[in-house]
Design an enzyme around this catalytic site. Structure first.
Site, PDB file in Angstrom:
ATOM      1  NE  ARG A 167      -2.460   0.792   3.662  1.00  0.00           N
ATOM      2  CZ  ARG A 167      -2.887   1.577   4.663  1.00  0.00           C
ATOM      3  NH1 ARG A 167      -3.861   2.436   4.450  1.00  0.00           N
ATOM      4  NH2 ARG A 167      -2.376   1.481   5.861  1.00  0.00           N
ATOM      5  CG  ASP A 211       1.761  -3.226  13.342  1.00  0.00           C
ATOM      6  OD1 ASP A 211       2.605  -3.434  14.228  1.00  0.00           O
ATOM      7  OD2 ASP A 211       0.921  -4.069  12.981  1.00  0.00           O
ATOM      8  CB  SER A 225       4.255  -6.133   8.916  1.00  0.00           C
ATOM      9  OG  SER A 225       3.710  -4.856   9.065  1.00  0.00           O
TER      10      SER A 225
END
Ligand code: ADP
Ligand code: MG
Length: 436
Positions: free
Chosen positions: A29, A147, A94
């Site tokens: 993204r 995150d 991640s």
């Protein structure tokens, strides 16, 4: 616990245009976030598919693709930023990394189906920057973001301050703001600490990795059901605390308790179903459904047994004739017990953060403590927050609990990562070294 090297928390007045990149979920993204300076922001984003071939190919091919996606985003979706200024980018990556500076971290190993060659041990920020530079893209990766840290930053921007960012979704983890002097593993000298204080950099966000709490199994009250869930998981003896709390496992614990009651001949006349027999056959979302009738004023509360019966028959494949009313109440009660236990353990992380940062001390009178939380359990599991708060009252008392503000903080990997890039820029202005 892992230092994030993040030493700047937004207050909501920050302005500017920043990019965020998120790799590690289903898609890649790219986001452009415009901070408006009044705790509000706008975002443009685009998702890009990462092919199976890229996931297992040469790592430079993967990063060339990522850089190409950033390029596509900037040329096709457009940017608000002025031409001549380099855009700062926050990179949420991640996968397990050993972070060594705000903008540096080496890959420890791949997970989630990625297996790129020649990547382990490399600095992922450098890989990204090199790929951007090869394409002459005017973007600088200035922060590598976990995150949980992004979640903290997003909540801080919206609320003006934040003590802790936490995630209760598939897994669980949290990050909180700690005094630099307490981070003994960093090995700062007295002079270092004095200089940091003078620069206004005397704290750091710490990624706790609390999901791995008590992997030694010395503290938590494990049951036989927890041991079973752990033993047949893909990561036995790891993430012990997470396995009692998060979405990936709560349903599995519930399933194991129900099966035990079936095998003990006290539930469903001793019969199970294919779904209930299957490993991970009871999704945690089903617990929300089973407990819906017990949420005050819910539409399902009119006839609890009817509702639970429909969940058991439609989602777990039970034969209507074999399910008694008592079975319905018992099944929902099991879910309630497992879910309440999970929320109470979650409250332990919140209470520990309050205590570690002195929020329960007499001199902390009046201080608000914002917890920005994200994840499906916080968002969709009924009574999750209420259960956490009830446990907090037991752990911290009424008065301290009142000062704990739990807010839903979404999109740590989008707006949160952009805020990390903004923080990197602000830290450099204060004279901090951010690794590049
Ligand atoms: P991630 O942590 O990967 O970003 P989410 O925050 O969406 O993911 O959480 C996904 C987890 O939440 C899954 O394990 C799922 O079982 C659980 N979940 C999804 N919906 C609900 C719900 N309504 N009630 C309880 N758990 C849910
Ligand atoms: Mg999420």
């Amino acid at each position: 616990m892992i230092p994030s090297y993040l030493q700047q928390i937004p207050h909501g007045k920050e302005k500017g245009t920043f990019l965020a990149l998120d790799l590690g979920g289903t898609n890649l993204r790219v986001c452009e976030v415009e901070l408006l300076g009044n705790s509000k922001w706008t975002m443009r984003q685009q998702k890009y598919k990462v092919s199976e071939a890229l996931k297992v190919g040469e790592v430079t091919d993967l990063f060339d693709y990522i850089a190409g996606s950033v390029d596509h985003f900037l040329t096709e979706i457009g940017t608000n930023a002025t031409e001549d200024e380099k855009l700062h980018l926050g990179f949420t990556f991640s996968f397990p990394v050993l972070q060594t500076a705000l903008a540096a971290g080496t890959l420890i190993n791949w997970t989630k189906g990625f297996e790129c060659k020649n990547a382990i041990g490399k600095d992922v920020v450098q890989l990204l920057q090199d790929a951007l530079d090869r394409k002459h893209i005017h973007v600088r990766c200035s922060a590598l973001v976990n995150d949980t840290c992004g979640t903290l930053m997003a909540a801080a921007y919206e609320r003006g301050d934040c003590l802790c960012g936490g995630i209760f979704g598939t897994g669980t983890n949290g990050a909180y703001v700690e005094d630099l002097a307490k981070l003994t593993k960093m090995g700062y000298s007295k002079e270092d600490l004095e200089q940091s204080k003078a620069q206004g950099l005397d704290f750091m966000v710490v990624n706790t990795e609390w999901g791995a709490f008590d992997n030694e199994r010395k503290v938590l009250p494990f049951t036989v059901f927890d041991s079973r869930v752990d033993r047949i998981s893909i990561n036995p003896r790891k993430q012990a605390y997470e396995k009692m709390i998060s979405g990936m496992y709560l349903g599995e614990v519930t399933r194991n308790v129900l099966l035990h009651l079936v095998d003990s001949q006290v539930l469903f006349s001793g019969y199970s179903t294919k779904a209930l027999n299957a490993h991970y056959g009871l999704d945690t979302a089903l617990m929300s459904a089973l407990e819906a009738p017990f949420v005050p004023n819910s539409t399902e509360s009119a006839d609890p047994v009817k509702h639970i019966r429909s969940v058991l028959t439609s989602s777990l494949g039970f034969d209507d004739a074999r399910v008694t009313d008592a079975d319905c109440i018992a099944a929902a009660r099991v879910s309630e017990i497992v879910g309440t236990r999970g929320a109470r353990f979650a409250a332990c992380a919140v209470a520990a953060t309050v205590r570690q940062t002195g929020g329960d001390q007499a001199d902390a009178d009046g201080r608000e403590m914002v917890f920005g939380l994200d994840g499906s359990l916080v968002e969709f599991y009924p009574r999750f927050e209420q259960r956490v708060r009830d446990a907090l009252v037991e752990l911290l008392g009424e008065d301290v609990t009142k000062r704990v503000k739990i807010v839903l903080a979404k999109d740590g990997s989008g707006v949160g990562a952009a805020l990390c890039a903004q923080a990197a820029q602000a830290m450099e202005t204060k004279g901090a070294s951010t690794g590049k």
